[in-house]
Write a protein that holds these residues in place. Structure first.
Motif, PDB file in Angstrom:
ATOM      1  N   ASN A  43       0.831  -1.191   0.000  1.00 48.15           N
ATOM      2  CA  ASN A  43       0.000   0.000   0.000  1.00 48.15           C
ATOM      3  C   ASN A  43       0.872   1.251   0.000  1.00 48.15           C
ATOM      4  O   ASN A  43       1.842   1.337   0.770  1.00 48.15           O
ATOM      5  N   ARG A  44       0.496   2.198  -0.828  1.00 49.18           N
ATOM      6  CA  ARG A  44       1.212   3.475  -0.871  1.00 49.18           C
ATOM      7  C   ARG A  44       0.214   4.611  -1.044  1.00 49.18           C
ATOM      8  O   ARG A  44      -0.724   4.507  -1.837  1.00 49.18           O
ATOM      9  N   GLN A  45       0.427   5.668  -0.277  1.00 46.51           N
ATOM     10  CA  GLN A  45      -0.395   6.868  -0.368  1.00 46.51           C
ATOM     11  C   GLN A  45       0.496   8.033  -0.789  1.00 46.51           C
ATOM     12  O   GLN A  45       1.593   8.212  -0.260  1.00 46.51           O
ATOM     13  N   ALA A  46       0.015   8.824  -1.739  1.00 49.64           N
ATOM     14  CA  ALA A  46       0.877   9.801  -2.415  1.00 49.64           C
ATOM     15  C   ALA A  46       1.472  10.827  -1.462  1.00 49.64           C
ATOM     16  O   ALA A  46       2.590  11.282  -1.650  1.00 49.64           O
ATOM     17  N   ASN A  47       0.732  11.225  -0.428  1.00 45.81           N
ATOM     18  CA  ASN A  47       1.228  12.268   0.458  1.00 45.81           C
ATOM     19  C   ASN A  47       2.099  11.723   1.589  1.00 45.81           C
ATOM     20  O   ASN A  47       2.506  12.478   2.476  1.00 45.81           O
ATOM     21  N   PRO A  51       5.621   3.437   2.040  1.00 39.66           N
ATOM     22  CA  PRO A  51       4.510   2.488   1.932  1.00 39.66           C
ATOM     23  C   PRO A  51       4.600   1.453   3.053  1.00 39.66           C
ATOM     24  O   PRO A  51       5.576   1.404   3.800  1.00 39.66           O
ATOM     25  N   TYR A  52       3.577   0.637   3.174  1.00 44.52           N
ATOM     26  CA  TYR A  52       3.654  -0.462   4.134  1.00 44.52           C
ATOM     27  C   TYR A  52       3.285  -1.775   3.446  1.00 44.52           C
ATOM     28  O   TYR A  52       2.560  -1.806   2.457  1.00 44.52           O
ATOM     29  N   HIS A  53       3.820  -2.877   3.992  1.00 46.39           N
ATOM     30  CA  HIS A  53       3.609  -4.213   3.464  1.00 46.39           C
ATOM     31  C   HIS A  53       2.809  -5.018   4.480  1.00 46.39           C
ATOM     32  O   HIS A  53       2.991  -4.870   5.696  1.00 46.39           O
ATOM     33  N   PHE A  79      -2.599   3.799   7.366  1.00 49.01           N
ATOM     34  CA  PHE A  79      -2.148   5.164   7.129  1.00 49.01           C
ATOM     35  C   PHE A  79      -2.755   6.104   8.161  1.00 49.01           C
ATOM     36  O   PHE A  79      -3.868   5.890   8.644  1.00 49.01           O
ATOM     37  N   PRO A  80      -2.062   7.195   8.510  1.00 48.36           N
ATOM     38  CA  PRO A  80      -2.651   8.198   9.404  1.00 48.36           C
ATOM     39  C   PRO A  80      -3.877   8.842   8.755  1.00 48.36           C
ATOM     40  O   PRO A  80      -3.991   8.923   7.525  1.00 48.36           O
ATOM     41  N   PHE A  81      -4.802   9.314   9.590  1.00 48.80           N
ATOM     42  CA  PHE A  81      -5.960  10.046   9.097  1.00 48.80           C
ATOM     43  C   PHE A  81      -5.539  11.458   8.694  1.00 48.80           C
ATOM     44  O   PHE A  81      -4.540  11.989   9.168  1.00 48.80           O
ATOM     45  N   PHE A  82      -6.334  12.077   7.825  1.00 50.46           N
ATOM     46  CA  PHE A  82      -5.977  13.398   7.330  1.00 50.46           C
ATOM     47  C   PHE A  82      -5.909  14.433   8.445  1.00 50.46           C
ATOM     48  O   PHE A  82      -5.071  15.330   8.417  1.00 50.46           O
TER      49      PHE A  82
END
Length: 326
Positions: A43-47, A51-53, A79-82
């Motif tokens: 998983n990868r988030q642009a900001n 990533p994490y596996h 992922f952290p929340f916004f």
């Protein structure tokens, strides 16, 4: 603010991002009674820079015609929340939290529709985004406002528990199930110091019964009980009122219970079906209470009194309706 109806903006941000996830899973039977399975996700988030596996592996056993056993262990992320990244006290440098867990499950089912199931789990999380001392509290007898600390990857969590379920599933007549669950969740924001987690619900019981007189007429009953969750603030109850305290999550909400009833009658046609139903939620009109939130203006800075910390949920709620199925 305390004692007024003024609203306070705690988070305001405008962010664009995207997320990519890859997932692989495979299952390999070793015999008629044994199979192994496993998988992996990325998983990868642009900001976020990292990533994490999430790998996992498990084993399935079928020792008898009506029995099954399953075990798995794996690692996951979140992922952290916004609002933790960009809101009030947000930290754009946060990384993903990591969790490691294991679960085991046994199930039994016979030809008469009787089902039994028992399961247990264990989970540990680390590097959970957390705002240290981010709430009103007492320190050495003094009322202290929330710190200006930003969110950091510092919270740890260890949770474990299990559940048991017995039920009967048949097309007509009486069916239903009874289930009991127990769990414990402890959080830590400092070394060797643990407190009940926000979702530390120790006991839960669910009872569901469904009776079908004919294919068109059925009655359903559902009763649920759950022990009270911690109130997720530094609070103590004194003479029925809440004040700030030195320890977090020590007070709990009252136990929750609810009894629902539903009666339905169907009228099948060639190409559609009409169903009339009557339902009563919370039939006993129990006064269940929930945590209502904790805003910047909820605490009196002079007395430490916390207002509007809890609120009642809905009372007895009768409903009736009609449903069309094509």
């Amino acid at each position: 603010l305390y004692g007024s109806d003024e609203w306070i903006h705690t988070s305001f941000f405008d962010v664009d991002t995207n997320r990519v996830e890859l997932f692989l899973e495979a299952r390999a039977p070793l015999s008629k009674q044994v199979a192994v399975f496993g998988g992996w996700s990325w998983n990868r988030q642009a900001n976020l820079s990292t990533p994490y596996h999430s790998p996992f592996v498990g084993l399935e056993l079928v020792p008898g015609e009506n029995h099954s056993l399953a075990f798995w262990i794996g690692r996951s992320g979140q992922f952290p929340f916004f609002n933790q990244l960009y809101g009030l006290a947000g930290n754009p440098q946060l990384s993903s939290e990591a969790a490691t867990g294991a679960e085991a499950r046994w199930a039994y089912q016979n030809s008469q529709g009787i089902e039994l199931a028992v399961s247990g789990f264990y989970r540990r999380r680390k590097e959970v985004p957390w705002r240290y001392q981010g709430l009103w509290r007492l320190e050495d007898g003094e009322i202290v406002p929330p710190s200006r600390n930003t969110y950091q990857n510092l919270l740890r969590d260890r949770s474990y528990g299990g559940d048991a379920r017995i039920g009967r599933r048949v097309p007509n007549g009486l069916s239903g199930w009874i289930a009991y669950a127990w769990s414990k969740s402890l959080w830590s924001e400092e070394a060797d110091s643990w407190f009940p987690g926000n979702y530390d619900q120790r006991n839960g019981i669910s009872v569901f019964a469904h009776y079908r007189w004919t294919s068109d007429l059925e009655l359903s009953l559902k009763w649920r009980f759950a022990s009270g969750l911690p109130i997720p603030v530094y609070a103590q109850e004194i003479d029925g009122k809440y004040y700030v305290s030195e320890r977090r999550n020590q007070e709990r909400l009252p136990d929750y219970a609810r009894f629902d009833v539903r009666l339905a009658k169907s009228f099948p046609k060639d190409r559609y079906r009409i169903t009339l139903f009557v339902e009563v939620l919370n039939l006993t009109d129990r006064e269940n209470v929930r945590y209502s939130g904790y805003e910047l203006g909820s605490v009196n800075p002079k007395t430490g009194r916390i207002r509007n910390l809890t609120m009642e949920q809905f009372p007895i709620l009768p409903t009736a309706g009609i449903m069309f199925e094509f």
